[in-house]
Design a protein around this motif. Sequence first.
Motif, PDB file in Angstrom:
ATOM      1  N   ALA A   3     -17.034  21.798   1.550  1.00  0.00           N
ATOM      2  CA  ALA A   3     -15.582  21.666   1.661  1.00  0.00           C
ATOM      3  C   ALA A   3     -15.104  22.156   3.024  1.00  0.00           C
ATOM      4  CB  ALA A   3     -14.899  22.472   0.557  1.00  0.00           C
ATOM      5  N   VAL A   4     -13.960  21.667   3.416  1.00  0.00           N
ATOM      6  CA  VAL A   4     -13.316  22.154   4.628  1.00  0.00           C
ATOM      7  C   VAL A   4     -12.816  23.572   4.357  1.00  0.00           C
ATOM      8  CG1 VAL A   4     -11.334  21.814   6.158  1.00  0.00           C
ATOM      9  CG2 VAL A   4     -12.667  19.844   5.380  1.00  0.00           C
ATOM     10  N   ARG A   5     -13.094  24.483   5.290  1.00  0.00           N
ATOM     11  CA  ARG A   5     -12.594  25.863   5.183  1.00  0.00           C
ATOM     12  C   ARG A   5     -11.525  26.059   6.238  1.00  0.00           C
ATOM     13  NH1 ARG A   5     -17.704  29.600   5.761  1.00  0.00           N
ATOM     14  NH2 ARG A   5     -16.108  31.201   5.610  1.00  0.00           N
ATOM     15  N   ARG A   6     -10.463  26.771   5.854  1.00  0.00           N
ATOM     16  CA  ARG A   6      -9.347  27.008   6.764  1.00  0.00           C
ATOM     17  C   ARG A   6      -9.106  28.509   6.913  1.00  0.00           C
ATOM     18  NH1 ARG A   6      -7.536  21.855   6.968  1.00  0.00           N
ATOM     19  NH2 ARG A   6      -7.807  20.629   5.098  1.00  0.00           N
ATOM     20  N   VAL A   7      -8.775  28.906   8.125  1.00  0.00           N
ATOM     21  CA  VAL A   7      -8.494  30.309   8.433  1.00  0.00           C
ATOM     22  C   VAL A   7      -7.066  30.405   8.934  1.00  0.00           C
ATOM     23  CG1 VAL A   7      -9.008  32.182  10.049  1.00  0.00           C
ATOM     24  CG2 VAL A   7     -10.879  30.896   9.002  1.00  0.00           C
ATOM     25  N   VAL A  23     -10.332  25.627  11.537  1.00  0.00           N
ATOM     26  CA  VAL A  23     -10.774  24.762  10.454  1.00  0.00           C
ATOM     27  C   VAL A  23     -12.262  24.516  10.646  1.00  0.00           C
ATOM     28  CG1 VAL A  23     -10.555  22.468   9.402  1.00  0.00           C
ATOM     29  CG2 VAL A  23      -8.515  23.641  10.275  1.00  0.00           C
ATOM     30  N   GLU A  24     -13.036  24.763   9.585  1.00  0.00           N
ATOM     31  CA  GLU A  24     -14.469  24.484   9.630  1.00  0.00           C
ATOM     32  C   GLU A  24     -14.752  23.246   8.800  1.00  0.00           C
ATOM     33  OE1 GLU A  24     -18.857  26.538   9.133  1.00  0.00           O
ATOM     34  OE2 GLU A  24     -17.122  27.584   8.300  1.00  0.00           O
ATOM     35  N   LEU A  25     -15.376  22.270   9.432  1.00  0.00           N
ATOM     36  CA  LEU A  25     -15.720  21.011   8.773  1.00  0.00           C
ATOM     37  C   LEU A  25     -17.075  21.128   8.083  1.00  0.00           C
ATOM     38  CD1 LEU A  25     -14.647  18.640  11.681  1.00  0.00           C
ATOM     39  CD2 LEU A  25     -13.289  19.405   9.725  1.00  0.00           C
ATOM     40  N   PRO A  26     -17.333  20.292   7.092  1.00  0.00           N
ATOM     41  CA  PRO A  26     -18.601  20.368   6.376  1.00  0.00           C
ATOM     42  C   PRO A  26     -19.841  20.218   7.252  1.00  0.00           C
ATOM     43  CG  PRO A  26     -17.040  19.047   5.138  1.00  0.00           C
ATOM     44  CD  PRO A  26     -16.415  19.328   6.480  1.00  0.00           C
ATOM     45  N   ASN A  27     -19.713  19.587   8.419  1.00  0.00           N
ATOM     46  CA  ASN A  27     -20.877  19.418   9.292  1.00  0.00           C
ATOM     47  C   ASN A  27     -21.153  20.636  10.172  1.00  0.00           C
ATOM     48  OD1 ASN A  27     -18.942  19.305  11.308  1.00  0.00           O
ATOM     49  ND2 ASN A  27     -19.449  17.247  11.986  1.00  0.00           N
TER      50      ASN A  27
END
Length: 137
Positions: A3-7, A23-27
Motif C-alpha cells: 500500500a501507499v504510505r503517507r507521512v 509518500v512511499e509507493l509500493p515499489n
Amino acid sequence: MSAVRRVTTGAPWEEAFGYSRAVELPNGTVLVAGCTSVVDGQIVGGGPYEQAVNAFNVAFAALEQLGLTREHVVRTRMYLTHARDVEDIGRAHKELFDAVRPAASMIIVSGFVDPGLVVEVEVEAYREAPSGEESAS
C-alpha cells in the motif's frame, strides 16, 4: 509492501492545502514534498546556506519516519529565488550529499508563499526490496 504510505508532519500547509510531507509507493520510491526552512510557523536561518540546510533537515525528518536516511536519496531539486544564492545552496547540498551523489536540479523561481524564504527543496528516495523479495514495478 503493498500500500501507499503517507507521512504528515503537522505543518499548517499540509492540512490547509491537503498534501502529505512524504509518500512511499509500493515499489519503494519515496517522494518528499517541497520543504522550506519553516519550523513551528517561523523561518529558521536567515541566509540561503542556512535555509537550505534547514529545509533538507525537514526532508530528512520525513524520511526518518519511513525508516530511511539521506543515503537513500536518489534525486534532489532545489528551487531558489536568486541566482546569487547558487554557490551557498550548492555548498549546503555538497556538504549533505557529497557521499551520496543524487541526481540534482537547481531551478530559479520568482518566489515562494513567504517572501522571506529563499530556497525550497524536494527529495526522492528509494528503498530497496529486502533480499529475496522483488519490488513491484
